[in-house]
Design an enzyme around this catalytic site. Structure first.
Site, short mmCIF file in Angstrom:
data_model
loop_
_atom_site.label_atom_id
_atom_site.label_comp_id
_atom_site.label_asym_id
_atom_site.label_seq_id
_atom_site.Cartn_x
_atom_site.Cartn_y
_atom_site.Cartn_z
N GLU A 169 3.98 -7.69 3.21
CA GLU A 169 4.10 -8.54 4.41
C GLU A 169 3.64 -7.80 5.66
O GLU A 169 3.03 -8.38 6.56
CB GLU A 169 5.56 -8.97 4.64
N CYS A 201 4.75 -2.29 3.03
CA CYS A 201 5.00 -3.50 2.25
C CYS A 201 3.87 -4.51 2.43
O CYS A 201 3.14 -4.49 3.44
CB CYS A 201 6.30 -4.16 2.69
N VAL A 258 0.87 -1.18 0.00
CA VAL A 258 0.00 0.00 0.00
C VAL A 258 0.91 1.22 0.00
O VAL A 258 1.52 1.54 1.03
CB VAL A 258 -0.92 0.01 1.24
N CYS A 303 11.94 -7.48 2.56
CA CYS A 303 12.86 -6.40 2.94
C CYS A 303 13.20 -6.55 4.42
O CYS A 303 12.54 -7.30 5.16
CB CYS A 303 12.25 -5.03 2.65
#
Ligand code: THU
Length: 138
Positions: free
Chosen positions: A56, A54, A44, A87
């Site tokens: 996740e 992110c 988003v 990341c």
């Protein structure tokens, strides 16, 4: 279709709902829990780029917001190109959820064709976790 195949597919589907107008890089994440439930999220983004979330992190926040406090067995992450690894920030965010259940989830990193498998502990060795606070007192 294996449970892992279904999780990978859920991550790919979640990427379709990603809101990524600035990077054009749509990512989907899917978390599988011990009761069989799959919780998904897409990245988003925000016009103030640094505020972007992110995939996740979105999925992990959804899981926690639903009251989940453990049981994370596996994570699938799907992006547009080569297999994508989480990341650094997302590794830590997933680590929080994993620490609640005491497990070491499988992380399936998916590209267009290839899927690479890791354990979260491989991606986040020597993690800072809840135990670190207990041992860090003066
Ligand atoms: N992104 C994720 O959603 N997960 C990651 O682990 C790496 C990067 C997103 C953030 C941003 O919206 C886009 O991918 C490009 O960096």
């Amino acid at each position: 279709m294996s449970a892992d195949d279904a999780l990978v597919e859920a991550a790919r589907v979640a990427a379709r709902d990603a809101y990524a107008p600035y990077s054009g890089f749509a990512v989907g994440a899917a978390l599988r829990f011990a009761d069989g439930r799959i919780i998904t999220g897409g990245n988003v983004e925000n016009v103030s780029y640094g505020l972007s979330l992110c995939a996740e992190t979105v999925a992990a926040a959804k899981a926690l917001a639903e009251g989940r406090r453990g049981g994370l067995l596996a994570v699938a992450l799907a992006g547009p190109g080569d297999p994508l690894t989480p990341c650094g920030r997302c590794r830590q965010v997933l680590g929080e959820l994993a620490a609640l259940g005491g497990g070491d989830p499988l992380v399936l990193c998916c590209g267009a064709r290839e899927v690479r498998e890791y354990r979260l502990s491989e991606l986040l060795p020597h993690a800072f976790g809840p135990d670190s606070l207990a041992t860090g007192s003066t």
